[in-house]
Structure formats: structure tokens, C-alpha cells
Design a protein around this motif. Structure first.
Motif, PDB file in Angstrom:
ATOM      1  N   HIS A  88      -6.519 -10.452  59.397  1.00  0.00           N
ATOM      2  CA  HIS A  88      -5.630 -10.800  58.289  1.00  0.00           C
ATOM      3  C   HIS A  88      -4.115 -10.600  58.997  1.00  0.00           C
ATOM      4  CE1 HIS A  88      -3.131 -10.601  54.829  1.00  0.00           C
ATOM      5  NE2 HIS A  88      -2.670  -9.437  55.206  1.00  0.00           N
ATOM      6  N   ASP A 135     -10.271 -14.371  52.398  1.00  0.00           N
ATOM      7  CA  ASP A 135      -9.632 -12.972  52.683  1.00  0.00           C
ATOM      8  C   ASP A 135      -8.598 -12.372  52.188  1.00  0.00           C
ATOM      9  OD1 ASP A 135     -12.015 -12.228  54.121  1.00  0.00           O
ATOM     10  OD2 ASP A 135     -11.196 -12.593  56.091  1.00  0.00           O
ATOM     11  N   ASP A 136      -7.703 -13.379  51.933  1.00  0.00           N
ATOM     12  CA  ASP A 136      -6.369 -13.122  51.380  1.00  0.00           C
ATOM     13  C   ASP A 136      -6.437 -12.355  49.886  1.00  0.00           C
ATOM     14  OD1 ASP A 136      -5.112 -14.235  53.524  1.00  0.00           O
ATOM     15  OD2 ASP A 136      -4.317 -15.968  52.531  1.00  0.00           O
ATOM     16  N   THR A 164      -8.879  -5.134  59.491  1.00  0.00           N
ATOM     17  CA  THR A 164      -7.655  -5.776  58.897  1.00  0.00           C
ATOM     18  C   THR A 164      -7.121  -6.671  60.124  1.00  0.00           C
ATOM     19  OG1 THR A 164      -6.089  -3.824  59.428  1.00  0.00           O
ATOM     20  CG2 THR A 164      -7.256  -3.960  57.434  1.00  0.00           C
TER      21      THR A 164
END
Length: 297
Positions: free
Chosen positions: A27, A40-41, A24
């Protein structure tokens, strides 16, 4: 009940937290910088994934944690855990089922149904194309590789056979009638199949819904699979991903179709192994429970 020594579960927990942080990291950095990412969102917005939840290691059903030098495991403060008189902490399946039994039954039925079917690999990711068909405004602020007219032509030159309701519900109005099937939430267990990228990504969704019943390693395996599949989902879409340095899988060409199917089959195999483990988690939870009076999530 298997009881893990404190040194063992502490090591497992530390390794899990490290792996989750790595998965993660990008992100979290983008979120701190208030930057968006069209690929990726999705994992965080659509699935409601929280990095802090992913970092929490759970032993899973049937595993208890022996107290260490500093007392009982921190899990004793977490929801759906119980601590016995000796300080041993374990997941409380009965308490979890009291809150989530209908969800567990639905997940078990759905995943078992998917696992019983052969994989269909003839969709070529056209669901993403159907989501922009004859539309001037799109979900992502990215150009279309072939432009609007070229994109529409690809949709019109293919048969669309999308089995997954959560993809179908985002089809544009003009694209709905082009799909050979009419998936609904009610028919999900009858239509979802193991070749579908979204059904495979949903292993992460179901692992999240099963929460602390799922061992930490399995939870991260499901998340990592979803992350890998999401990349193909967008590479095979009509969007131009060159701004992200990602090449297209041009499914409008024979070569692109072949690449898509090969990667689709590999993901289906990975998902099949994870799905089987999730089915086992559900079965362990439901052992001895009376038949359901209703089913839903």
C-alpha cells in the motif's frame, strides 16, 4: 500491573514494527506512486487506517514498561500514557475512559452481542452485487464479470439477507427493497452476527477505536484478518478481478457458493477469537465504572 523489562518490550516493539511494515508495504509503495487498488484501498480509505499508527506498538491494559539505558519508553510522549517517579510508563486507562467511555461501552455491548449469536452463512456476499444493481456507474473502475444484465439477473434470482448496516447503506435504491432486513445504525447491536464478513472485518475498526488499550499483536491480528477477508469480499463480488490476477469466487454457481461458505466459516472462527480478546480489553477498561447514562460511538 505487570512490568516488562526494557529488553523485553524493546524486542516486542521491534518485531511489531517489522510486521506492520510488511503488512502495509504494498500500500505504501502504491501511495508513493499515486496508484489505486480496488481491493486493498478499502482498508485505508473506509477504515481510515494509517500505516504510521499501525506501526506503533502498545503493551495494552495492565502492562507497564520499565525504563531502559536511554531512559523511559517513548510511550511517555504519547497520548493516554503516564510515567511514574521511577520512570515506569503505562497506559492510563482512566484518562482514556475520560475521553472515550461511551465508545468503549458501545463496542463492548456490540461485540458481546455478536459473540452470543450463531453465524449465518447464507448471504453469499450478495451485498456487493446489490451495490451495483441496475446502476450504470459503479464504485470501482472495473468491469462486471457478467455484465450489467447478468449481474442484475443474479440479484433477482436470489434472496438477499444482509444484516450489516454499513453494507446495506451502500445498496442501490432499487436493491434496498430486495433486502429481507432493514439494518440501521441503531439496530446494529441487534442484527450484526458472526458470519458476516463485514462484521468480522470490523474487528479492525473496533481495535483502532480502542487505540492504545489494545496490545500490538491483537491490533495487527485484526488488521491482517480484515486484509484477508477483503480479498474474499471482492473475489465474490460481481467485479472482474483478472487485472489483479485474482480468480473469482462465482457465487452464482453451486461450486462458488460452497467455496464462499467454507472460507466464510473459517473467517468467522478467526474473528471469534479476536472478538473475544477485544471484549476482554473492553471489560478490563470498564471494570469498576458506573453504568452508562448514554451509549454511542
Amino acid at each position: 500491573m505487570t512490568i516488562l523489562p526494557a529488553s523485553t518490550w524493546a524486542s516486542l516493539s521491534h518485531a511489531h514494527e517489522k510486521r506492520a511494515a510488511s503488512l502495509t508495504a504494498e500500500h505504501r509503495a502504491r501511495k508513493a506512486a499515486r496508484e489505486r487498488h480496488a481491493i486493498d484501498d478499502f482498508l485505508y480509505d473506509y477504515y481510515g487506517t494509517r500505516p504510521s499508527v499501525l506501526r506503533r506498538w502498545h503493551p495494552g491494559v495492565g502492562i507497564a514498561l520499565e525504563p531502559g539505558p536511554n531512559g523511559s519508553a517513548p510511550h511517555q510522549q504519547w497520548r493516554w500514557y503516564a510515567t511514574d517517579a521511577d520512570g515506569v510508563v503505562s497506559f492510563n486507562a482512566a484518562a482514556f475512559l475520560a475521553d472515550r467511555v461511551d465508545s468503549v461501552r458501545f463496542i463492548h455491548r456490540l461485540l458481546s452481542a455478536i459473540a452470543s449469536r450463531p453465524a449465518f452463512t447464507g448471504c453469499f456476499g450478495l451485498h456487493e452485487w446489490a451495490m451495483v444493481y441496475r446502476q450504470r456507474e459503479h464504485r470501482h473502475p472495473l468491469p462486471l464479470r457478467l455484465g450489467q444484465e447478468g449481474t442484475d439477473a443474479v440479484v433477482e434470482s436470489h434472496q438477499i439477507r444482509c444484516t450489516h448496516f454499513d453494507a446495506f447503506r451502500f445498496f442501490t435504491p432499487d436493491a434496498v427493497s430486495l433486502n429481507r432486513l432493514r439494518p440501521t445504525r441503531k439496530s446494529q447491536a441487534e442484527l450484526d452476527q458472526p458470519g458476516c464478513l463485514h462484521a468480522s472485518m470490523d474487528c479492525h475498526k473496533w481495535a483502532t477505536k480502542l487505540g492504545p488499550a489494545v496490545p500490538g499483536e491483537l491490533a495487527l491480528d485484526c488488521f491482517e484478518l480484515a486484509k484477508d477477508i477483503r480479498l474474499l469480499d471482492m473475489q465474490a463480488s460481481p467485479y472482474d478481478l483478472s487485472s489483479y490476477g485474482q480468480p473469482a469466487v462465482a457465487i452464482e454457481t453451486p461450486e462458488g457458493k460452497a467455496e464462499y461458505v467454507a472460507r466464510q466459516r473459517a473467517f468467522s472462527q478467526r474473528a471469534g477469537h479476536l472478538r473475544a480478546r477485544l471484549i476482554n480489553v473492553c471489560a478490563a477498561l470498564l471494570e469498576g465504572v458506573e453504568p452508562p447514562s448514554r451509549v454511542g460511538v
